[in-house]
Design an enzyme around this catalytic site. Structure first.
Site, short mmCIF file in Angstrom:
data_model
loop_
_atom_site.label_atom_id
_atom_site.label_comp_id
_atom_site.label_asym_id
_atom_site.label_seq_id
_atom_site.Cartn_x
_atom_site.Cartn_y
_atom_site.Cartn_z
N ILE A 263 25.85 -77.45 -57.59
CA ILE A 263 26.44 -78.74 -57.25
C ILE A 263 27.66 -78.36 -56.42
O ILE A 263 28.66 -77.88 -56.96
CB ILE A 263 26.83 -79.56 -58.50
CG1 ILE A 263 25.58 -79.88 -59.33
CG2 ILE A 263 27.56 -80.83 -58.09
CD1 ILE A 263 25.87 -80.62 -60.63
N PRO A 264 27.57 -78.50 -55.10
CA PRO A 264 28.50 -77.82 -54.20
C PRO A 264 29.90 -78.44 -54.07
O PRO A 264 30.29 -78.94 -53.02
CB PRO A 264 27.76 -77.86 -52.86
CG PRO A 264 26.94 -79.10 -52.94
CD PRO A 264 26.53 -79.23 -54.38
N CYS A 265 30.67 -78.34 -55.14
CA CYS A 265 32.04 -78.86 -55.12
C CYS A 265 32.94 -78.07 -54.17
O CYS A 265 33.97 -78.59 -53.72
CB CYS A 265 32.62 -78.89 -56.52
SG CYS A 265 32.55 -77.31 -57.39
N HIS A 266 32.54 -76.86 -53.82
CA HIS A 266 33.34 -76.06 -52.88
C HIS A 266 33.34 -76.63 -51.47
O HIS A 266 34.16 -76.25 -50.65
CB HIS A 266 32.83 -74.61 -52.86
CG HIS A 266 31.42 -74.46 -52.41
ND1 HIS A 266 30.35 -74.77 -53.21
CD2 HIS A 266 30.91 -74.04 -51.22
CE1 HIS A 266 29.23 -74.54 -52.54
NE2 HIS A 266 29.55 -74.09 -51.33
N ARG A 267 32.45 -77.57 -51.19
CA ARG A 267 32.36 -78.19 -49.86
C ARG A 267 33.26 -79.41 -49.71
O ARG A 267 33.18 -80.12 -48.70
CB ARG A 267 30.91 -78.57 -49.57
CG ARG A 267 29.99 -77.36 -49.51
CD ARG A 267 28.55 -77.75 -49.29
NE ARG A 267 27.70 -76.57 -49.41
CZ ARG A 267 26.42 -76.61 -49.76
NH1 ARG A 267 25.83 -77.77 -49.99
NH2 ARG A 267 25.74 -75.49 -49.87
#
Length: 181
Positions: free
Chosen positions: A133-137
């Site tokens: 779940i790409p929270c780094h984006r």
């Protein structure tokens, strides 16, 4: 519900994966703390199918193959609001960025309830399935690398893996120290 965990080596260090019967419930990278309550109930089972799929996903990601969240069953635990934010994060394409404010405005349009970037940031910060779940984006409105549970340097490295020009992003403002009196 039975819970299983495993660990795997990544270019960033050791990651911890946690799965239940319905899907992957946790993925913690170095610098992130696994959910102690869930981990206390979990048994190590390196061969559990969902954990094997999670390790395969990570391997493909770090080899540049661009796996998506839709390729693996996910079962993060959280409130309906957090679930809504996490579903939105899953739609951020590989190598692209969005802001907390953009997500807040989108949720406001969908629900008719005013949403703040800070509330979105809180949900993003509680993402238990980091990276997939790409929270780094998600970055700040001013292209600041704020709000990553694993730290700014890990966020920067993940974005580099995805081909993002991280030189145009800024580090969060350093906290001011109060002078001693």
């Amino acid at each position: 519900m039975e819970l299983y965990f495993t660990t795997c080596q990544t270019p960033l260090g050791e990651a911890v994966l946690l799965a239940g019967e319905a899907g992957l419930m946790g993925l913690w990278l170095p610098g992130q703390k696994p959910d102690a309550g869930l981990m206390a109930r979990a048994q190590r089972r390196d061969s559990a199918p969902l954990l094997v799929q999670g390790k395969d996903w990570l391997q493909r990601y770090f080899c540049g193959q661009r796996p998506t969240p839709a390729e693996i069953a996910l079962d993060p635990q959280g409130s309906e609001f957090r679930q809504r934010v996490w579903r939105r994060l899953c739609r951020i394409p590989y190598g692209e960025l969005t802001t907390y404010g953009q997500i807040a405005r989108e949720i406001t349009r969908q629900t008719g309830k005013r949403m703040s970037a800070q509330a979105v940031g809180g949900a993003v910060g509680h993402n238990p399935v980091s990276l997939i779940i790409p929270c780094h984006r998600v970055v700040g409105e001013n292209h600041s690398l704020v709000g990553y549970n694993g730290g700014v340097q890990i966020k920067r490295r993940l974005l580099r893996y995805e081909g993002v020009d991280v030189d145009r992003l800024t580090d969060p403002k350093p906290k001011r120290e109060t002078p001693a009196v």
